[in-house]
Design a protein around this motif. Structure first.
Motif, PDB file in Angstrom:
ATOM      1  N   LEU A 128      -1.417  -4.724  -9.558  1.00  6.80           N
ATOM      2  CA  LEU A 128      -2.295  -3.635 -10.026  1.00  6.80           C
ATOM      3  C   LEU A 128      -3.324  -4.154 -11.051  1.00  6.80           C
ATOM      4  O   LEU A 128      -3.608  -3.516 -12.061  1.00  6.80           O
ATOM      5  N   LYS A 129      -3.880  -5.260 -10.739  1.00  8.48           N
ATOM      6  CA  LYS A 129      -4.897  -5.937 -11.555  1.00  8.48           C
ATOM      7  C   LYS A 129      -5.804  -6.741 -10.639  1.00  8.48           C
ATOM      8  O   LYS A 129      -5.278  -7.247  -9.635  1.00  8.48           O
ATOM      9  N   PRO A 130      -7.041  -6.978 -10.952  1.00 12.15           N
ATOM     10  CA  PRO A 130      -7.798  -6.467 -12.078  1.00 12.15           C
ATOM     11  C   PRO A 130      -8.028  -4.952 -11.978  1.00 12.15           C
ATOM     12  O   PRO A 130      -8.430  -4.462 -10.912  1.00 12.15           O
ATOM     13  N   GLU A 131      -7.786  -4.276 -13.084  1.00  6.82           N
ATOM     14  CA  GLU A 131      -7.944  -2.813 -13.110  1.00  6.82           C
ATOM     15  C   GLU A 131      -9.262  -2.445 -13.778  1.00  6.82           C
ATOM     16  O   GLU A 131      -9.681  -3.090 -14.741  1.00  6.82           O
ATOM     17  N   LYS A 189       0.846  -1.205   0.000  1.00  3.64           N
ATOM     18  CA  LYS A 189       0.000   0.000   0.000  1.00  3.64           C
ATOM     19  C   LYS A 189       0.878   1.251   0.000  1.00  3.64           C
ATOM     20  O   LYS A 189       0.664   2.186  -0.768  1.00  3.64           O
ATOM     21  N   ALA A 190       1.918   1.232   0.864  1.00  8.15           N
ATOM     22  CA  ALA A 190       2.825   2.382   0.936  1.00  8.15           C
ATOM     23  C   ALA A 190       3.636   2.504  -0.362  1.00  8.15           C
ATOM     24  O   ALA A 190       3.767   3.598  -0.918  1.00  8.15           O
ATOM     25  N   GLU A 191       4.125   1.376  -0.848  1.00 13.34           N
ATOM     26  CA  GLU A 191       4.951   1.378  -2.066  1.00 13.34           C
ATOM     27  C   GLU A 191       4.165   1.898  -3.274  1.00 13.34           C
ATOM     28  O   GLU A 191       4.690   2.631  -4.100  1.00 13.34           O
ATOM     29  N   ARG A 192       2.895   1.515  -3.353  1.00 12.11           N
ATOM     30  CA  ARG A 192       2.066   1.923  -4.496  1.00 12.11           C
ATOM     31  C   ARG A 192       1.416   3.290  -4.306  1.00 12.11           C
ATOM     32  O   ARG A 192       0.708   3.755  -5.186  1.00 12.11           O
ATOM     33  N   ASN A 193       1.591   3.879  -3.144  1.00 15.65           N
ATOM     34  CA  ASN A 193       0.845   5.086  -2.789  1.00 15.65           C
ATOM     35  C   ASN A 193      -0.654   4.841  -3.015  1.00 15.65           C
ATOM     36  O   ASN A 193      -1.310   5.527  -3.798  1.00 15.65           O
ATOM     37  N   ALA A 194      -1.131   3.820  -2.335  1.00 14.56           N
ATOM     38  CA  ALA A 194      -2.528   3.388  -2.526  1.00 14.56           C
ATOM     39  C   ALA A 194      -3.390   3.717  -1.309  1.00 14.56           C
ATOM     40  O   ALA A 194      -2.877   3.838  -0.185  1.00 14.56           O
ATOM     41  N   ILE A 195      -4.679   3.840  -1.559  1.00  4.51           N
ATOM     42  CA  ILE A 195      -5.656   3.941  -0.464  1.00  4.51           C
ATOM     43  C   ILE A 195      -6.555   2.708  -0.575  1.00  4.51           C
ATOM     44  O   ILE A 195      -6.889   2.284  -1.689  1.00  4.51           O
ATOM     45  N   ILE A 196      -6.906   2.131   0.569  1.00  8.28           N
ATOM     46  CA  ILE A 196      -7.829   0.984   0.554  1.00  8.28           C
ATOM     47  C   ILE A 196      -9.193   1.465   1.038  1.00  8.28           C
ATOM     48  O   ILE A 196      -9.332   1.943   2.172  1.00  8.28           O
ATOM     49  N   GLU A 213      -2.360   7.501  -5.495  1.00  6.89           N
ATOM     50  CA  GLU A 213      -2.295   7.201  -6.942  1.00  6.89           C
ATOM     51  C   GLU A 213      -3.148   5.987  -7.310  1.00  6.89           C
ATOM     52  O   GLU A 213      -3.606   5.849  -8.432  1.00  6.89           O
ATOM     53  N   VAL A 214      -3.307   5.093  -6.326  1.00  6.30           N
ATOM     54  CA  VAL A 214      -4.038   3.847  -6.582  1.00  6.30           C
ATOM     55  C   VAL A 214      -5.196   3.743  -5.586  1.00  6.30           C
ATOM     56  O   VAL A 214      -5.017   4.009  -4.389  1.00  6.30           O
ATOM     57  N   ILE A 215      -6.359   3.366  -6.100  1.00  7.37           N
ATOM     58  CA  ILE A 215      -7.494   3.078  -5.207  1.00  7.37           C
ATOM     59  C   ILE A 215      -7.730   1.572  -5.261  1.00  7.37           C
ATOM     60  O   ILE A 215      -8.081   1.033  -6.315  1.00  7.37           O
TER      61      ILE A 215
END
Ligand code: 13P
Ligand code: SF4
Length: 314
Positions: A288-291, A18-25, A58-60
């Motif tokens: 980063l799939k399924p997108e 999550k941190a590496e991808r700059n993602a929010i869950i 950057e990623v949801i």
């Protein structure tokens, strides 16, 4: 699928990715407990839409069903939106295919319908709609429509009927239903009330009229949190999908939360919501799939009624 040794490893790997991808869950209230616990935000369709719109990640990673992740992509197209299981659909979405709605509108062109679509529908249906609503704001959205317009409400006949009762506004209703919520019956709720005579009942508006009549409060999943905290009653029968109980036990400790039963089972699971697992959440952050992807024309047409909803329900 990548195999991780233990739940602890899996949890820390998800946090690391999550941190590496700059993602929010983002997680819906019906997700399994471990997903709710690791999410940055847990809520109903309306709250999740606001979060998806405003996030700077950057990623949801959207832990819910397909239409929810698709909505996030529609309103925040620059983001990479991933859904742990691409087959996590919704019976309401299935009940109203875009081409069927387009045909209906064409055949009833004389009605010049104002189309209100419950958010539980595809981008194709949203693109044919004037405004979107959720269970949390449906009353407000319907009240905003000029009195001289004929309203077509799609796809949930039960939510639509409940809004008609609340507002007194006549609407034509698409005959869709949530397969989970229609499983609660008058008899199953009567039975559990007999076992817990002091309990109050809170039910989701996707339930049938017969069940809504037995409820002390009918509301969206997020409003259930407030109801359970605020009611003086200790015993509360919760008539919605079973994942809600996990959220409520955290938010309303000290209350005796009782799952509403169906005729067949002591609670009710949405098989689509339960397709997402911690393993699949891990894998979707890793690959980063399924997108979620959409053609730009549909996205733009679907965006306008969602933005109208977000503006109207501020
Ligand atoms: P809420 O917006 O109330 O969370 O409902 C979503 C849903 O899918 C109910 O079945
Ligand atoms: Fe769709 Fe019903 Fe599942 Fe909600 S509970 S996602 S409305 S099938």
């Amino acid at each position: 699928m990548v195999t991780i040794a233990s739940p602890i490893d899996l949890e820390s790997e998800i946090r690391r990715l999550k941190a590496e991808r700059n993602a929010i869950i983002l997680a819906h209230n019906y997700q399994v407990g471990p997903i709710q616990d690791i999410a940055d935000y847990v809520g109903d369709s309306l709250g999740l839409s606001y979060k998806a719109k405003e996030t700077e990640a950057e990623v949801i990673a959207f832990c819910g069903v397909h239409f929810m992740a698709e909505t996030a992509k529609i309103i925040n197209p620059q983001k990479t939106v991933v859904l742990p299981d691409k087959d996590a659909g919704c019976s309401l979405e299935e009940s109203c295919p875009g081409p069927a709605l387009a045909k209906y509108l064409e055949e009833h062109a004389e009605k010049n319908y104002y189309v209100i679509a419950y958010i539980n529908c595809s981008a194709a249906v949203k693109a044919l709609s004037d405004v979107i609503c959720t269970s949390g704001n449906a009353v407000k959205i319907v009240e905003s429509v000029p009195q001289d317009r004929n309203i077509l409400f799609v796809p949930d006949q039960n939510l639509g009927a409940w809004v008609m009762e609340k507002t007194g506004r006549k609407m034509d209703l698409w005959q869709g239903a949530c397969y989970v919520h229609v499983e609660f019956t008058r008899d199953s709720i009567h039975g559990i009330k007999e076992d817990h005579p002091d309990a109050v009942v809170v039910a989701h508006p996707e339930c049938t009229y017969a069940v809504r009549m037995l409820a002390d409060e009918v509301c969206s999943t997020e409003k259930m949190v407030h109801f359970c905290r605020d009611t003086p009653s200790r015993d509360i029968i919760v008539v919605t999908e079973s994942g809600m109980l996990h959220r409520l036990r955290k938010e309303a400790p000290g209350k005796n939360l009782i799952a509403g039963p169906t005729d067949r089972c002591s609670c009710s699971d949405c098989r689509f919501m339960k397709m997402n697992t911690m393993e699949k959440l891990h894998d979707c952050l890793l690959h980063l799939k399924p997108e979620i992807t959409l053609d730009e024309e549909t996205r733009k047409r679907a965006e306008a009624p969602i933005l109208r909803m977000l503006e109207l329900s501020k």
